[in-house]
Design a protein around this motif. Structure first.
Motif, mmCIF file in Angstrom:
data_model
loop_
_atom_site.group_PDB
_atom_site.id
_atom_site.type_symbol
_atom_site.label_atom_id
_atom_site.label_comp_id
_atom_site.label_asym_id
_atom_site.label_seq_id
_atom_site.Cartn_x
_atom_site.Cartn_y
_atom_site.Cartn_z
ATOM 1 N N GLY A 1 42.556 11.397 -14.318
ATOM 2 C CA GLY A 1 41.766 11.438 -13.093
ATOM 3 C C GLY A 1 41.781 10.146 -12.300
ATOM 4 N N ASP B 1 43.570 7.201 -10.141
ATOM 5 C CA ASP B 1 44.759 7.108 -9.297
ATOM 6 C C ASP B 1 45.566 5.887 -9.741
ATOM 7 O OD1 ASP B 1 46.600 6.805 -7.304
ATOM 8 O OD2 ASP B 1 45.204 7.256 -5.678
ATOM 9 N N PRO C 1 48.292 12.160 -4.729
ATOM 10 C CA PRO C 1 47.285 13.190 -5.073
ATOM 11 C C PRO C 1 46.942 14.115 -3.901
ATOM 12 C CG PRO C 1 46.537 10.983 -5.696
ATOM 13 C CD PRO C 1 47.830 10.809 -4.987
ATOM 14 N N LYS C 2 46.937 13.575 -2.694
ATOM 15 C CA LYS C 2 46.538 14.419 -1.565
ATOM 16 C C LYS C 2 47.610 15.472 -1.283
ATOM 17 C CE LYS C 2 44.708 14.669 3.022
ATOM 18 N NZ LYS C 2 45.201 15.992 3.167
ATOM 19 N N ALA D 1 47.317 18.180 -3.797
ATOM 20 C CA ALA D 1 46.200 19.098 -3.551
ATOM 21 C C ALA D 1 46.557 20.077 -2.443
ATOM 22 C CB ALA D 1 44.951 18.302 -3.182
ATOM 23 N N ASP D 2 47.224 19.586 -1.393
ATOM 24 C CA ASP D 2 47.582 20.467 -0.273
ATOM 25 C C ASP D 2 48.618 21.507 -0.700
ATOM 26 O OD1 ASP D 2 45.849 19.127 1.310
ATOM 27 O OD2 ASP D 2 47.339 17.880 2.313
ATOM 28 N N TYR E 1 39.775 0.004 -6.189
ATOM 29 C CA TYR E 1 39.971 -0.446 -7.566
ATOM 30 C C TYR E 1 39.976 -1.957 -7.730
ATOM 31 C CZ TYR E 1 40.966 4.234 -9.116
ATOM 32 O OH TYR E 1 40.857 5.554 -9.442
ATOM 33 N N MET F 1 42.450 18.300 9.139
ATOM 34 C CA MET F 1 41.557 18.748 8.068
ATOM 35 C C MET F 1 40.101 18.384 8.380
ATOM 36 S SD MET F 1 41.797 20.383 5.280
ATOM 37 C CE MET F 1 43.285 20.093 4.359
ATOM 38 N N ASN G 1 41.617 26.096 2.002
ATOM 39 C CA ASN G 1 40.727 25.237 2.783
ATOM 40 C C ASN G 1 39.667 25.995 3.574
ATOM 41 O OD1 ASN G 1 41.800 22.727 2.018
ATOM 42 N ND2 ASN G 1 43.527 23.065 3.396
ATOM 43 N N PHE H 1 37.318 9.688 -4.047
ATOM 44 C CA PHE H 1 37.473 9.706 -5.496
ATOM 45 C C PHE H 1 38.775 10.333 -5.979
ATOM 46 C CE2 PHE H 1 32.915 9.360 -4.723
ATOM 47 C CZ PHE H 1 32.700 8.159 -5.364
ATOM 48 N N SER H 2 39.444 11.133 -5.165
ATOM 49 C CA SER H 2 40.728 11.667 -5.618
ATOM 50 C C SER H 2 41.897 10.940 -4.991
ATOM 51 C CB SER H 2 40.845 13.154 -5.282
ATOM 52 O OG SER H 2 39.725 13.849 -5.744
ATOM 53 N N TYR H 3 41.762 10.538 -3.721
ATOM 54 C CA TYR H 3 42.903 9.941 -3.047
ATOM 55 C C TYR H 3 42.774 8.423 -2.916
ATOM 56 C CZ TYR H 3 42.785 14.841 -1.450
ATOM 57 O OH TYR H 3 42.682 16.198 -1.382
ATOM 58 N N SER H 4 41.735 7.858 -3.508
ATOM 59 C CA SER H 4 41.521 6.398 -3.481
ATOM 60 C C SER H 4 41.553 5.817 -2.071
ATOM 61 C CB SER H 4 42.571 5.665 -4.307
ATOM 62 O OG SER H 4 42.635 6.189 -5.585
#
Lengths: 470, 308
Positions: free
Chosen positions: A122, A124, A425-426, A429-430, B42, B62, B257, B271-274
């Protein structure tokens, strides 16, 4: 000190931050030296290198192992820690962990107090790499293996392990679990009806109506997480057109997703959906729900990684006979034979560079990659690790046996997992979202590939995303 | 004496103000600064990028999609909750009114209104996560209560994969939000209806006003302050929708979406794409939007206060 020009007023960064913090001590953010650029070099524990201590660990320095408390539970790192404390009796190793890794570790990275080794599920890692938060692992891999005399750690690992966790040409993430990804079914169920697992897609399409007639849904998938279907699509395309498809995708080459093999593979799953071969309502199920229905015999096939057995736990009946096979070949002209199966290893274990005892972190990894620790891990989790030559005498379960058979059958034809999902990650997800739309028949395969290409192009154009290559 | 009073007051407000500054003002100020940086979250280092994040945001399709979904939710949730809560509250207060009931007070609620009040309030006691998980089971396409109910009454054709279909997912979640918040506003409205003098209703009844007339001409104007508060709270809540979508939707934010909302997009960016800088920019935009919506709602709902 950087100086900024804000509306004609020249401010240095520290002043800006002081303004921002309004004189209030905010944990992490206001550790003033941390913010002023170059991070403080914390004193790192080092010792002298000897044959028994090849990484030069300081014998009495404490260390911390941070464990992602997911499917494999809380306690498995204790074997590794036990080995460490036996080697260095004066050292105390703390085992910490949790499930919300991001929330637990991110503040610690910012404060400059990360653990010495952590499982990174989880996190990055790309972002950690670009912010110089990671220790290169090569010295550990070049050190002698713990319980295989005459070999380095690297030499005791499956070659595929060296492909994961590479950022900027160096390994920063160590792979551990040797996951294979395929199509799972119950062998006794197939035997009972006299079915055999189809080796080609045509055979699959001939078998599905028979399964449906028997009152069983031919397929299920983990509806809420359509990424589970991206993998077989990608595998089938790779088998049809060779590994170059994946390299092009990972390297964000123009029109990589427009490859006819990818469109054809996506179209196969679109067809499964269009012909009503999916378990009704599967698109609304979570992974655990879908897998539970499958284990109850309501569906015949499900795509999944080899963690499936451990994740199902006691839901699966005792005589379920869980078996894994590769994705069917798309056509006779496929470049890689049917046996080709995806092995994915993630660069999951990292040694933060600003920890107090990074040498201890590396040593913990070296011990974790010992045969002893690997064996304990496999028995507990029913998972193989990237360590070689320890599992031959392990008879854990039918699923475990079948995956070992699948790996042996694949031989040199193992397919490697694609890297874009950890790098970007983006984008990942897409693409999952687009695949969800494909499986609910909102879009066709061609439109799917267009959408994937669009997000890949957007990623390539985005200057704020660090790019990686393989 | 004067000095003594000041220190007396200060002793009361220092602690709350300090807490407010630490936990409310300072995070806001930090977020405003972070929105102008490229912070990845980070390490302590970040670069000042000016308004770049906001420029990006204005071109981010988006974000606009998420914003549209939030606006749908604002309209649907606010309108439905206020309407339902007003209806329930007035039924519970005046629903049983009418002439000729053997001399008892003519102004009263329907039978069992105390019981209903507790039932309506019940969802407000549950945590959002519990509510979301519970409804997930209700919406389960195979064994769910909703599809089961539909097939039991012979309406199999109406069965849906409620959370898995892009046409129904957002509305399925909106229904849960409405279900979860109606009770609170029923209680709010009931309390303010209770403070309206009964004589007004008795007079209206004597003059031959119908129930609908008393509702529109008496009840609504007299509890307008509460309705205004409710509207503003609901708008803020709907703009802020996060937990229900995060727990219930596919993806989350899906399918395709169709349930993407701003708060979820913010969360994923951070939190997912930093992209903490970008996420802060979304947060700041959300803050400004909430403020604007509140001001607009206050403006448009302003009425002359009725003294009674």
């Amino acid at each position: 000190m950087d100086v900024y020009d804000i509306g004609g007023v020249r401010v240095d960064r520290r002043a800006l931050l002081r303004l921002a913090a309004l004189g209030i001590v905010v944990p992490g953010a206001a550790s003033a030296c941390a913010f002023s650029g170059g991070s403080t070099t914390t004193k790192k524990a080092t010792g002298t290198k000897t044959a028994k201590n090849p990484l030069g660990v300081k014998p009495d320095a404490p260390a911390e192992f941070f464990n992602f408390e997911g499917g494999y539970g809380k306690d498995w790192p204790k074997t590794t820690i036990g080995l460490y404390e036996k080697e260095f009796p004066m050292a105390k190793v703390k085992l910490s962990g949790g499930q919300q890794i991001q929330q637990l570790l991110q503040p610690r990275f910012v404060e400059g107090d990360p653990p010495d080794v952590c499982s990174s599920g989880g996190l990055d890692i790309g972002a950690l790499f670009t912010q110089k938060q990671l220790t290169p692992l090569q010295p550990m891999l070049d050190a002698p293996a713990f319980d295989t005399p005459g070999k380095t750690v690297q030499e005791t690992l499956a070659p595929v392990a060296a492909k994961a966790g590479v950022y900027g040409g160096k390994i920063y993430g160590q792979a551990y679990v040797y996951v294979i990804f395929g199509i799972w079914f119950s062998q006794p169920l197939m035997d009972k009806h006299g079915w055999t697992y189809p080796k080609t897609w045509d055979e699959m399409l001939a078998l599905c109506p028979k399964i449906k007639k028997a009152g069983i849904a031919p397929w299920a998938y983990q509806g809420k997480y359509p990424g589970y279907v991206v993998t077989p699509i990608v595998d089938m395309a790779q088998k049809a057109a060779g590994a170059a498809v994946g390299v092009a995708v990972d390297n964000l080459q123009p029109n990589a997703w427009r490859n006819p093999a990818l469109i054809a593979a996506a179209d196969k799953f679109h067809e499964i959906a269009a012909k009503g071969y999916f378990l009704p309502g599967t698109s609304g199920l979570s992974h655990t729900q879908a897998q539970a229905y499958w284990a109850q015999g309501k569906a015949a096939f499900i795509p999944c990684g080899s963690w499936l057995e451990n994740e199902l736990g006691t839901i699966a009946p005792k005589d379920f006979g869980m078996t894994v096979k590769p994705t069917p070949s798309m056509a006779a002209g496929d470049k890689i034979p049917f046996e080709g199966i995806q092995v994915s290893v993630g660069g999951d274990y990292i040694v933060p560079s600003h920890g107090k005892n990074p040498q201890g972190g590396l040593e913990l990894l070296r011990l974790m990659l010992s045969k002893q620790a690997a064996k304990k891990f496999s028995v507990g989790s029913k998972e193989l690790t990237v360590v070689t030559g320890y599992a031959d005498d392990l008879t854990i379960s039918t699923a475990f046996q079948s995956r070992r058979k699948a790996i042996a059958a694949a031989g040199a034809n193992t397919l490697s997992g694609w890297q874009y999902s950890t790098w970007y990650p983006k984008m990942s997800a897409d693409i999952e979202t687009a695949t969800g739309a494909l499986l609910t028949l909102e879009i066709g395969a061609d439109e799917w590939s267009r959408r994937c290409q669009k997000v890949a192009d957007a990623t390539a154009k985005d200057s704020t995303i660090t790019k990686f290559h393989r | 004496m004067r000095y003594g009073r000041r220190s007396f007051i200060l002793s009361f407000i220092t602690a709350p103000i300090a807490l407010y500054i630490v936990f409310v003002i300072s995070p806001y100020v930090q977020a405003f600064y972070m929105a102008l940086t490229d912070w990845q979250g980070y390490s302590p280092s970040m670069n000042f990028v000016g308004a770049a994040n906001f420029t990006r945001l204005s071109h981010d399709s988006m974000f606009w999609l998420a914003l549209r979904h939030n606006l749908y939710l604002v309209i649907a949730i606010t309108a439905t909750v206020v309407a339902l809560a007003l209806f329930f509250a007035s039924m519970m207060n005046f629903g049983g009114s009418g002439a000729g009931h053997g001399g008892r007070s003519a102004i009263r609620g329907v039978r069992g209104s105390r019981f209903y009040q507790i039932v309506y309030f019940f969802p407000s006691v549950l945590s959002v996560t519990v509510v979301a998980v519970m409804w997930q089971f209700i919406y389960d396409p195979k064994n769910g209560l909703l599809n089961g109910f539909l097939s039991a009454i012979g309406l199999d054709s109406l069965q849906e994969v409620w959370l898995g279909d892009h046409n129904t997912a957002l509305w399925a979640i909106a229904v849960v939000a409405i279900w979860g918040s109606v009770g609170f506003y029923v209680v709010l409205f009931t309390a303010s209806m209770g403070s309206i003098p009964h004589e007004l209703y008795e007079a209206a009844l004597l003059d031959g006003a119908t129930r609908l007339q008393t509702f529109w001409r008496l009840t609504v104007p007299l509890i307008w302050d509460s309705i205004q508060v409710a509207i503003i709270y609901l708008i803020i809540g709907a703009l802020d929708t996060f937990a229900l979508v995060q727990v219930m939707s596919i993806g989350p934010g899906g399918p395709d979406n169709s349930t993407q909302v701003i708060a979820l997009y913010l969360f994923n960016n951070a939190f997912s794409y930093s992209k903490f800088g970008y996420a802060s920019a979304i947060g700041v935009t959300m803050f400004v939007m909430t403020l604007l919506c509140t001001v607009v709602a206050l403006r448009f709902s302003r009425r002359d206060r009725v003294e009674y």
